[in-house]
Design a protein around this motif. Structure first.
Motif, PDB file in Angstrom:
ATOM      1  N   ALA A 179       0.804  -1.364  -0.032  1.00 35.54           N
ATOM      2  CA  ALA A 179      -0.012  -0.071   0.185  1.00 35.54           C
ATOM      3  C   ALA A 179       0.902   1.201  -0.087  1.00 35.54           C
ATOM      4  CB  ALA A 179      -0.872   0.020   1.330  1.00 35.54           C
ATOM      5  N   THR A 180       1.886   1.142   0.725  1.00 34.74           N
ATOM      6  CA  THR A 180       2.983   2.476   0.885  1.00 34.74           C
ATOM      7  C   THR A 180       3.565   2.568  -0.361  1.00 34.74           C
ATOM      8  OG1 THR A 180       4.685   1.207   1.614  1.00 34.74           O
ATOM      9  CG2 THR A 180       3.287   2.260   3.308  1.00 34.74           C
ATOM     10  N   ARG A 181       3.706   1.381  -1.380  1.00 30.17           N
ATOM     11  CA  ARG A 181       4.356   1.974  -2.643  1.00 30.17           C
ATOM     12  C   ARG A 181       3.077   2.123  -3.737  1.00 30.17           C
ATOM     13  NH1 ARG A 181       9.613  -2.070  -2.918  1.00 30.17           N
ATOM     14  NH2 ARG A 181      10.628  -1.240  -0.858  1.00 30.17           N
ATOM     15  N   ASN A 182       1.939   2.088  -3.508  1.00 29.28           N
ATOM     16  CA  ASN A 182       1.066   2.332  -4.489  1.00 29.28           C
ATOM     17  C   ASN A 182       0.914   3.708  -4.851  1.00 29.28           C
ATOM     18  OD1 ASN A 182      -1.724   2.543  -5.448  1.00 29.28           O
ATOM     19  ND2 ASN A 182      -2.008   0.578  -5.269  1.00 29.28           N
ATOM     20  N   SER A 183       1.039   3.997  -5.897  1.00 30.75           N
ATOM     21  CA  SER A 183       1.017   5.714  -6.155  1.00 30.75           C
ATOM     22  C   SER A 183      -0.429   6.175  -6.086  1.00 30.75           C
ATOM     23  CB  SER A 183       1.168   5.753  -7.663  1.00 30.75           C
ATOM     24  OG  SER A 183       0.326   5.043  -8.526  1.00 30.75           O
ATOM     25  N   THR A 184      -1.508   5.376  -6.183  1.00 29.30           N
ATOM     26  CA  THR A 184      -2.896   5.614  -6.029  1.00 29.30           C
ATOM     27  C   THR A 184      -2.804   6.087  -4.645  1.00 29.30           C
ATOM     28  OG1 THR A 184      -3.666   4.601  -7.841  1.00 29.30           O
ATOM     29  CG2 THR A 184      -5.319   5.343  -6.168  1.00 29.30           C
ATOM     30  N   MET A 185      -2.641   5.112  -3.689  1.00 31.18           N
ATOM     31  CA  MET A 185      -2.727   5.137  -2.137  1.00 31.18           C
ATOM     32  C   MET A 185      -1.864   6.578  -1.753  1.00 31.18           C
ATOM     33  SD  MET A 185      -4.984   2.835  -1.272  1.00 31.18           S
ATOM     34  CE  MET A 185      -5.919   3.212  -2.611  1.00 31.18           C
ATOM     35  N   GLN A 186      -0.930   6.785  -2.123  1.00 33.71           N
ATOM     36  CA  GLN A 186      -0.015   7.834  -1.807  1.00 33.71           C
ATOM     37  C   GLN A 186      -0.813   9.308  -2.136  1.00 33.71           C
ATOM     38  OE1 GLN A 186       3.703   7.173  -4.076  1.00 33.71           O
ATOM     39  NE2 GLN A 186       4.643   5.619  -2.513  1.00 33.71           N
ATOM     40  N   ALA A 187      -1.349   9.080  -3.175  1.00 35.25           N
ATOM     41  CA  ALA A 187      -2.086  10.247  -3.736  1.00 35.25           C
ATOM     42  C   ALA A 187      -3.452  10.525  -2.906  1.00 35.25           C
ATOM     43  CB  ALA A 187      -2.414  10.213  -5.289  1.00 35.25           C
ATOM     44  N   PHE A 188      -4.101   9.507  -2.654  1.00 36.44           N
ATOM     45  CA  PHE A 188      -5.345   9.559  -1.793  1.00 36.44           C
ATOM     46  C   PHE A 188      -4.942  10.292  -0.362  1.00 36.44           C
ATOM     47  CE2 PHE A 188      -8.652   7.866   0.991  1.00 36.44           C
ATOM     48  CZ  PHE A 188      -9.544   8.031   0.235  1.00 36.44           C
ATOM     49  N   TRP A 189      -4.041   9.746   0.215  1.00 37.84           N
ATOM     50  CA  TRP A 189      -3.453   9.905   1.648  1.00 37.84           C
ATOM     51  C   TRP A 189      -2.743  11.116   1.706  1.00 37.84           C
ATOM     52  CZ3 TRP A 189      -7.030   8.371   5.337  1.00 37.84           C
ATOM     53  CH2 TRP A 189      -7.575   7.001   5.062  1.00 37.84           C
TER      54      TRP A 189
END
Length: 572
Positions: free
Chosen positions: A243-253
């Motif tokens: 999750a920490t390496r997921n660009s979508t999750m990074q942008a979301f949070w």
């Protein structure tokens, strides 16, 4: 080390302990009833619950040792419990939410049990009331997500750590150490933020060992901490690291972390304080957060001045770890992901409120009024709060029509799969294919990073409906904190309307679930442009069921007909 000795809490003469116990039991019962009432409402699954449910029904126990589909994150132990329940009782909202309900009911009772030796009976009662009627805890006690379990795990671990610190003999401390070590392992497997709590506990135990010059306690703390880290390693590798390496999750949070050096830091700090306030009270955040922060800070200072430094550090150390994670962009701070901190914040605030009410009658009555106001407002919001999207009734209505063709918006896919899959023998090919297409970066992803029109995905002809048309995302990006890009991609509505209109002669049902009004309006304008009749057959929160074709169900109402010269309108 008498300077660091804890002073026992002495009940006030006008508040007999027996009466306080009865009041605490009443608060616990009220909290349980509130959670059961919401549980029996059978709210529709919201999109994250639906996506988690697909993973639970799709995988066996070994399947949880790899990252989840649909960009979901959940601890391995919690997934195993959910899977066991689903395999035993079937895929149902009540089954999926049962672990959260049990944890939610147990949390106020655990708070009362562990808080009495920490802050005294009066403050423990106030904390129990705040936790029992907390709107966020009520809501997430009825959700197929692990957040509802986090608060129980955190409070239990803190209570077990205190039992180690307060053990009067070496033999009793040894037994408490074994209990804490086991609970720590189980906690890391069932709750992602448990590692933050355990890190804070480790700091406290090392501090106590240093003050007492107890080398054995320090060595045991290090050894048990190593065991906890080993237990957390598979959880980190499977759940947290991807999750920490997921660009979508990074942008979301992004806005839920400090991100020092980037623009908007002041706003993110303000959002952090607002989120902390929302964990305790439902009051408007623009004036609630200073009050809540003041209550928490004063409560911590009061414990220190009373000589209860170990209690204060034990409660605040996990919160400090949360702050460190926020500053280093490793941990997001928000109501649901930080729900585990609610009991600790409530304890500190309760310590302040108990001190305010200790004295003249007007102060006592004022404190009671404030606590009751917080309790009533939290209970009302917790019971009345709706799921962020509907879907179940709409899907059941569509299926009752025995449709030949169904158009599914990007956000409708997880709900549709949950409702139309035979979970005793799931079509794994269908589930796997759509999971890949709808995961971040796929053409069906409902929350895209890039505002480009995704390629059309071939219709499915092997599902429960003869033909399933997979709708592409409108390009609307949902961001943390409720800020949304509310414009659909130019041309999206017209392009999707063309795909729908091909089936207008035979009739097609259109399901828009977890959709933004902007997407709905863009699609409606597109359907008007291509000149087809549109009927509305049902609506729920952020969910719509339309019918395009010559023979709509009897209960549907006409929204647009090309035969009628209706003036253009922005939406239905």
């Amino acid at each position: 080390m008498t300077h660091f000795a804890e002073r026992p809490a002495t009940p006030r003469p006008h508040r007999p302990p027996r009466r306080l116990e009865q009041l605490a039991l009443g608060a616990i019962v009220v909290g349980a009833l509130l959670r059961v009432v919401v549980f029996l409402q059978r709210r529709p699954l919201w999109i994250d619950e639906a996506m988690v449910a697909i993973n639970i029904g799709r995988r066996d126990f070994t399947g949880f040792l790899s990252p989840l589909d649909w960009d979901q994150v959940a601890p391995i132990g919690w997934l195993a419990v959910e899977s066991l329940l689903v395999r035993t009782f079937g895929m149902h909202e009540w089954v999926l939410r049962a672990p959260a309900l049990v944890a939610g009911i147990a949390t106020p009772w655990v708070v009362w049990r562990v808080a009495r030796p920490w802050v005294g009976a009066q403050a423990a009662l106030i904390a129990t009331v705040l936790v029992a009627t907390n709107a966020a805890l009520i809501y997430h006690a009825n959700e197929a997500k692990p957040y509802g379990l986090d608060a129980l795990v955190a409070t239990t671990l803190l209570g077990s750590a205190w039992a180690v610190i307060a053990s009067p003999t070496t033999s009793s401390r040894r037994a408490q150490w074994c209990r804490l070590a086991l609970l720590g392992v189980l906690g890391t497997l069932c709750s992602l933020p448990a590692i933050l709590v355990l890190a804070g506990i480790g700091v406290v135990l090392l501090a106590v060992a240093a003050c007492q010059r107890h080398r054995g306690m320090a060595a045991t703390t290090v050894a048990v901490g190593a065991v906890w880290l080993l237990a957390f390693l598979p959880v980190w590798l499977v759940s947290y690291r991807p999750a920490t390496r997921n660009s979508t999750m990074q942008a979301f949070w992004f806005d839920a972390m400090a991100n020092l050096g980037s623009p908007g830091l002041q706003g993110r700090v303000g959002d952090l304080l607002t989120q902390i306030a929302r964990m305790i009270t439902t009051a408007p955040p623009w004036y609630a957060w200073p009050i809540v922060v003041a209550l928490v800070v004063i409560g911590a200072a009061r414990l220190w001045t009373q000589g209860r430094w170990r209690v204060m550090v034990l409660i605040t150390s996990p919160l400090a770890m949360l702050g460190a994670g926020w500053l280093t962009n490793q941990v997001a701070v928000g109501v649901r992901v930080s729900l585990w901190a609610v009991p600790s914040l409530a304890l500190l605030a309760a310590s302040t409120l108990a001190a305010i009410g200790d004295g003249a009658r007007w102060r006592r009555n004022s404190t009671i009024a404030v606590v009751l106001a917080l309790a009533v407002s939290g209970a009302v919001e917790g019971v009345s709060r709706e799921s962020p999207n509907g879907g179940r009734d709409l899907i059941e209505g569509v299926m009752a029509q025995h449709p030949d063709v169904v158009y599914l918006s990007a956000g409708a896919l997880p709900h549709w799969l949950v409702a139309t899959t035979d979970w005793s023998r799931p079509d794994t090919d269908r589930l796997d294919t759509l999971a890949v297409l709808a995961s971040s970066g796929g053409p069906l992803f409902h929350n895209p990073l890039h505002r480009t029109l995704a390629p059309i995905v071939p219709d499915r002809v092997d599902g429960p409906v003869p033909q399933e048309i997979m709708g592409r995302s409108a390009g609307i990006r949902i961001e943390y904190g409720g800020r949304r890009d509310l414009s659909a991609i130019s041309g999206w509505g017209e392009a999707e309307a063309e795909r729908i209109s091909v089936h207008a002669d035979q009739g097609i049902h259109v399901l828009l679930i977890f959709a933004q009004p902007a997407a709905r309006n863009a699609l409606f304008r597109g359907l008007r442009t291509v000149g087809v009749s549109v009927h509305e057959c049902g609506t729920e929160q952020r969910a719509w069921w339309w019918y395009v074709g010559p023979q709509p169900p009897a209960h549907c109402r006409l929204l647009f007909s090309p035969e009628r010269a209706r003036p253009p309108q922005e939406g239905p």
